[in-house]
Design a protein around this motif. Structure first.
Motif, PDB file in Angstrom:
ATOM      1  N   SER A  60       0.814  -1.226   0.000  1.00 26.73           N
ATOM      2  CA  SER A  60       0.000   0.000   0.000  1.00 26.73           C
ATOM      3  C   SER A  60       0.844   1.272   0.000  1.00 26.73           C
ATOM      4  O   SER A  60       0.358   2.348   0.348  1.00 26.73           O
ATOM      5  CB  SER A  60      -0.987   0.022   1.172  1.00 26.73           C
ATOM      6  N   ARG A  61       2.109   1.159  -0.402  1.00 26.92           N
ATOM      7  CA  ARG A  61       2.954   2.355  -0.503  1.00 26.92           C
ATOM      8  C   ARG A  61       2.451   3.255  -1.632  1.00 26.92           C
ATOM      9  O   ARG A  61       1.863   2.795  -2.609  1.00 26.92           O
ATOM     10  CB  ARG A  61       4.409   1.984  -0.789  1.00 26.92           C
ATOM     11  N   VAL A  62       2.720   4.525  -1.475  1.00 23.60           N
ATOM     12  CA  VAL A  62       2.408   5.513  -2.503  1.00 23.60           C
ATOM     13  C   VAL A  62       3.578   5.543  -3.486  1.00 23.60           C
ATOM     14  O   VAL A  62       4.732   5.661  -3.073  1.00 23.60           O
ATOM     15  CB  VAL A  62       2.226   6.917  -1.898  1.00 23.60           C
ATOM     16  N   VAL A  63       3.262   5.459  -4.760  1.00 27.32           N
ATOM     17  CA  VAL A  63       4.276   5.532  -5.808  1.00 27.32           C
ATOM     18  C   VAL A  63       3.911   6.706  -6.706  1.00 27.32           C
ATOM     19  O   VAL A  63       2.782   6.779  -7.203  1.00 27.32           O
ATOM     20  CB  VAL A  63       4.331   4.223  -6.624  1.00 27.32           C
ATOM     21  N   VAL A  64       4.843   7.629  -6.882  1.00 32.86           N
ATOM     22  CA  VAL A  64       4.611   8.780  -7.746  1.00 32.86           C
ATOM     23  C   VAL A  64       5.616   8.723  -8.888  1.00 32.86           C
ATOM     24  O   VAL A  64       6.826   8.658  -8.665  1.00 32.86           O
ATOM     25  CB  VAL A  64       4.745  10.114  -6.985  1.00 32.86           C
ATOM     26  N   VAL A  65       5.080   8.728 -10.096  1.00 35.77           N
ATOM     27  CA  VAL A  65       5.899   8.727 -11.296  1.00 35.77           C
ATOM     28  C   VAL A  65       5.770  10.108 -11.926  1.00 35.77           C
ATOM     29  O   VAL A  65       4.672  10.523 -12.293  1.00 35.77           O
ATOM     30  CB  VAL A  65       5.441   7.636 -12.284  1.00 35.77           C
ATOM     31  N   VAL A  66       6.892  10.811 -12.023  1.00 35.59           N
ATOM     32  CA  VAL A  66       6.902  12.133 -12.644  1.00 35.59           C
ATOM     33  C   VAL A  66       7.333  11.927 -14.092  1.00 35.59           C
ATOM     34  O   VAL A  66       8.463  11.529 -14.362  1.00 35.59           O
ATOM     35  CB  VAL A  66       7.848  13.096 -11.911  1.00 35.59           C
ATOM     36  N   THR A  67       6.403  12.173 -14.997  1.00 37.74           N
ATOM     37  CA  THR A  67       6.648  11.862 -16.401  1.00 37.74           C
ATOM     38  C   THR A  67       6.307  13.043 -17.295  1.00 37.74           C
ATOM     39  O   THR A  67       5.550  13.933 -16.905  1.00 37.74           O
ATOM     40  CB  THR A  67       5.831  10.606 -16.818  1.00 37.74           C
ATOM     41  N   SER A  68       6.858  13.020 -18.481  1.00 39.86           N
ATOM     42  CA  SER A  68       6.532  14.041 -19.470  1.00 39.86           C
ATOM     43  C   SER A  68       5.047  13.958 -19.804  1.00 39.86           C
ATOM     44  O   SER A  68       4.493  12.865 -19.936  1.00 39.86           O
ATOM     45  CB  SER A  68       7.362  13.799 -20.735  1.00 39.86           C
ATOM     46  N   GLY A  69       4.431  15.104 -19.954  1.00 36.77           N
ATOM     47  CA  GLY A  69       3.015  15.154 -20.299  1.00 36.77           C
ATOM     48  C   GLY A  69       2.685  14.475 -21.607  1.00 36.77           C
ATOM     49  O   GLY A  69       1.535  14.106 -21.853  1.00 36.77           O
ATOM     50  N   ALA A  70       3.687  14.265 -22.457  1.00 33.52           N
ATOM     51  CA  ALA A  70       3.458  13.601 -23.743  1.00 33.52           C
ATOM     52  C   ALA A  70       3.490  12.082 -23.611  1.00 33.52           C
ATOM     53  O   ALA A  70       3.115  11.377 -24.541  1.00 33.52           O
ATOM     54  CB  ALA A  70       4.521  14.044 -24.747  1.00 33.52           C
ATOM     55  N   PHE A 117       9.760   7.997  -8.976  1.00 29.39           N
ATOM     56  CA  PHE A 117      10.524   7.713 -10.184  1.00 29.39           C
ATOM     57  C   PHE A 117      10.350   8.912 -11.107  1.00 29.39           C
ATOM     58  O   PHE A 117       9.269   9.493 -11.172  1.00 29.39           O
ATOM     59  CB  PHE A 117      10.023   6.454 -10.894  1.00 29.39           C
ATOM     60  N   MET A 118      11.417   9.274 -11.829  1.00 26.39           N
ATOM     61  CA  MET A 118      11.337  10.399 -12.756  1.00 26.39           C
ATOM     62  C   MET A 118      11.659   9.914 -14.162  1.00 26.39           C
ATOM     63  O   MET A 118      12.664   9.231 -14.384  1.00 26.39           O
ATOM     64  CB  MET A 118      12.302  11.511 -12.347  1.00 26.39           C
ATOM     65  N   ASP A 119      10.811  10.264 -15.085  1.00 26.81           N
ATOM     66  CA  ASP A 119      10.938   9.939 -16.504  1.00 26.81           C
ATOM     67  C   ASP A 119      12.197  10.590 -17.074  1.00 26.81           C
ATOM     68  O   ASP A 119      12.355  11.808 -17.031  1.00 26.81           O
ATOM     69  CB  ASP A 119       9.686  10.462 -17.208  1.00 26.81           C
ATOM     70  N   LEU A 154      16.160   8.289 -12.090  1.00 28.40           N
ATOM     71  CA  LEU A 154      15.705   8.401 -13.468  1.00 28.40           C
ATOM     72  C   LEU A 154      15.355   7.017 -13.977  1.00 28.40           C
ATOM     73  O   LEU A 154      16.040   6.049 -13.666  1.00 28.40           O
ATOM     74  CB  LEU A 154      16.796   9.008 -14.347  1.00 28.40           C
ATOM     75  N   ALA A 155      14.289   6.941 -14.749  1.00 26.53           N
ATOM     76  CA  ALA A 155      13.864   5.647 -15.255  1.00 26.53           C
ATOM     77  C   ALA A 155      13.237   5.791 -16.626  1.00 26.53           C
ATOM     78  O   ALA A 155      12.708   6.862 -16.973  1.00 26.53           O
ATOM     79  CB  ALA A 155      12.855   5.031 -14.294  1.00 26.53           C
TER      80      ALA A 155
END
Length: 160
Positions: A60-70, A117-119, A154-155
């Protein structure tokens, strides 16, 4: 008695603590989606750094993926990086765990520290725009500043 910070105040506090002087811009028409934000700002959708919130099934961890809007997030790639199955996060989970409403989730300033994670695609832009805690506010950062603030690895997480 201390009054809790608003979502936008939390974002500003993180920026100040990092020594980053970023102006929050408010757009009354809203910046809820990457397309809305790009239209309001006058940039490409790809320069919007959207924060996608997922829920790790087993922990139940929160995972935030920051990704390009495209880009669309490849959840199987993120799950492989995490080593755990993922599920979409509903609005209640997003609000209770991050302190932000969907459409205004910033990549930092969360109530609970998420797995981030960051795109990698975001690195190609000199500046990117992130939500500033509300569905009508954004701020401009360099991708390097966002990396420094979040410590996110970065991923390669976009769907092919």
């Amino acid at each position: 008695m201390n009054t809790p910070l608003s979502s936008q105040q939390r974002v500003l506090a993180v920026l100040a603590a990092a020594g980053i002087d970023a102006e929050v811009k408010v757009f009354p028409a809203g910046t809820r989606t990457a397309a809305d934000a790009a239209a309001a700002i006058g940039c490409s959708v790809a320069e919007i750094a959207k924060s996608i919130v997922l829920r790790a099934v087993e922990s139940s961890r929160v995972v935030v993926v920051v990704t390009s809007g495209a880009n669309r997030v490849d959840e199987s790639r993120v799950a492989a990086l995490l080593g755990e199955h993922l599920a979409k996060a509903d609005a209640d989970f997003v609000r209770s765990q991050t302190g932000f409403a969907i459409g205004g989730v910033a990549p930092f300033g969360h109530l609970q520290a998420p797995v981030l994670f960051m795109d990698r695609d975001l690195l190609q832009y000199p500046y990117i725009w992130v939500a500033a805690g509300t569905s009508d506010s954004v701020c401009r950062l360099t991708p390097q500043a966002l990396l420094a603030i979040t410590g996110a690895p970065l991923a390669d997480i976009k769907q092919q």
